[in-house]
Enzyme design. Sequence first.
Site, short mmCIF file in Angstrom:
data_model
loop_
_atom_site.label_atom_id
_atom_site.label_comp_id
_atom_site.label_asym_id
_atom_site.label_seq_id
_atom_site.Cartn_x
_atom_site.Cartn_y
_atom_site.Cartn_z
N LYS A 22 0.84 -1.21 0.00
CA LYS A 22 0.00 0.00 0.00
C LYS A 22 0.88 1.26 0.00
CE LYS A 22 -1.67 1.55 4.07
NZ LYS A 22 -1.37 2.95 4.41
N ASN A 23 1.90 1.27 0.86
CA ASN A 23 2.69 2.49 1.03
C ASN A 23 3.70 2.73 -0.08
OD1 ASN A 23 1.18 2.97 3.25
ND2 ASN A 23 2.76 2.46 4.74
N CYS A 123 -5.01 12.39 12.26
CA CYS A 123 -5.72 11.11 12.25
C CYS A 123 -5.54 10.53 13.65
CB CYS A 123 -5.17 10.19 11.18
SG CYS A 123 -3.51 9.64 11.56
N ARG A 128 -0.02 14.78 12.53
CA ARG A 128 0.52 14.55 11.19
C ARG A 128 0.71 15.85 10.39
NH1 ARG A 128 -1.13 9.11 9.95
NH2 ARG A 128 0.41 9.10 8.28
N ASP A 313 5.05 0.91 11.96
CA ASP A 313 3.85 0.21 11.45
C ASP A 313 3.78 -1.23 11.91
OD1 ASP A 313 3.75 1.89 8.20
OD2 ASP A 313 3.26 2.53 10.23
N ARG A 405 -8.43 -0.71 4.75
CA ARG A 405 -7.57 0.30 4.12
C ARG A 405 -6.21 -0.30 3.76
NH1 ARG A 405 -7.10 5.85 7.12
NH2 ARG A 405 -5.78 6.02 5.29
#
Length: 426
Positions: A22-23, A123, A128, A313, A405
């Site tokens: 994803k990243n 978030c 952020r 993460d 997500r």
Amino acid sequence: MDKLVIRGGNALTGQIKISGAKNAALPLMCASLLTDQPVTLHNLPRLADITTLADLLNHLGVEVTIAAGNGNGAGRTMLLRAENIADTTAPYDMVRKMRASILVLGPLVAREGVATVSLPGGCAIGNRPIDLHLKGLQQLGAEIDLADGYVRAKAAGGLKGGKIHFPMVSVGATENLMMAASLARGTSILENAAKEPEISDLARLLNAMGAKITGAGSERITIEGVASLRAANHPVMPDRIEAGSYAVAAAITGGTLDLLGARSDMMGATLDALREAGGFIAETAQGLTVGADKAGLRGINIKTQPYPGFPTDMQAQFMVMLAKADGASVISETIFENRFMHVPELARMGADITVAGPVATIRGVKVLRGAPVMATDLRASMSLVLAGLAADGETVISRIYHLDRGYERLEEKLKAAGADIERVPA
Ligand code: EPZ
């Protein structure tokens, strides 16, 4: 809203195919804004964040077409073509859904000389900010104005090369500025750049498009600006965080999993920590085989750091594993200011964790008990899934849209590995 129901206790065995990252996919998609030629991405995961960004790019004028995967679990192919930029504004109602939308800022101002992007807002894991993105663009000659919750960047005569020293490591700022500098007049230097594998993956695509980038993956990246970029084909790298998450699933359930496509060269700190805690890891021709030593898991100390350090993460996932390990562990979260949202939920399952600011102390318990819990952010929700897999009894996880997500076909992959898990409509 759907829920996940997990009945714990099964040791996971078998194979799990690791999806595209994803990243990596998100910045790779934004790179399509830099050229009027088609950019084709392969091995794209099917994730909510990818769809959200595709909608934003479409709004900006990028033609996005997706070919379904070839059926054997391989990722999808996405063709992105920004022949003309239809709109240089990324509106709040789209940006608020996903922070990574800020990655359209650099490419847009580089391509069009102007970009207006809604401030992403914070978030669950922190506020952020994007100050490093904006300061960097100013050092490439952009004028930056903030008004009405939007940032407007202007560079009427185009961006010019500059030297940018990041006071702190930022993955997104490094990506935004590497993309912007690719079309600047002259050479740019990024110092104290992020070194994550996703940065190198983005540089590979940009260079395939004709950019002149050297040093990606190191703390100093040099970008020699070019007048235009061309079409390119690029496979998205495998998701090292998904792979790490399933490695923890194998260790914490006392099973053994073959993680197909996992790349040990991108997971050094994660695998070192897993070994130290009593996991075993074997490299195979197809990826990694992971499980737990017969002696079981033991407590270790972890400090999250920018790559190649232990990834933030992976922090929530390791906390679950250490909650059932023998002995005490200390986890220091140095990247985000509020990334322990999973602690109260794990405590409801019997975990013994105390938090003092950025430090969590975990005392291993023999048993975690299933309970109704609530997901708060992407990686915290994965930690609740892992806890449910290892707990006695039934765990019901609500707000699992967080999971969708970042984890493709999660319950399908886990069910195929022997987990008793199902998604039920609320
Ligand atoms: C990327 O976020 C990842 N997201 C995050 O993954 C990951 O946790 C993070 O990098 C760190 O590795 C994507 O790649 C889409 P940062 P990013 O800029 O770029 C502060 C997940 O779970 N900072 O490296 O937003 C910031 O507040 C997600 O997949 C500033 O102060 O992270 C944070 O404390 C979560 N000013 C630290 O730097 C800035 O201008 C690191 O942030 C930018 C960042």
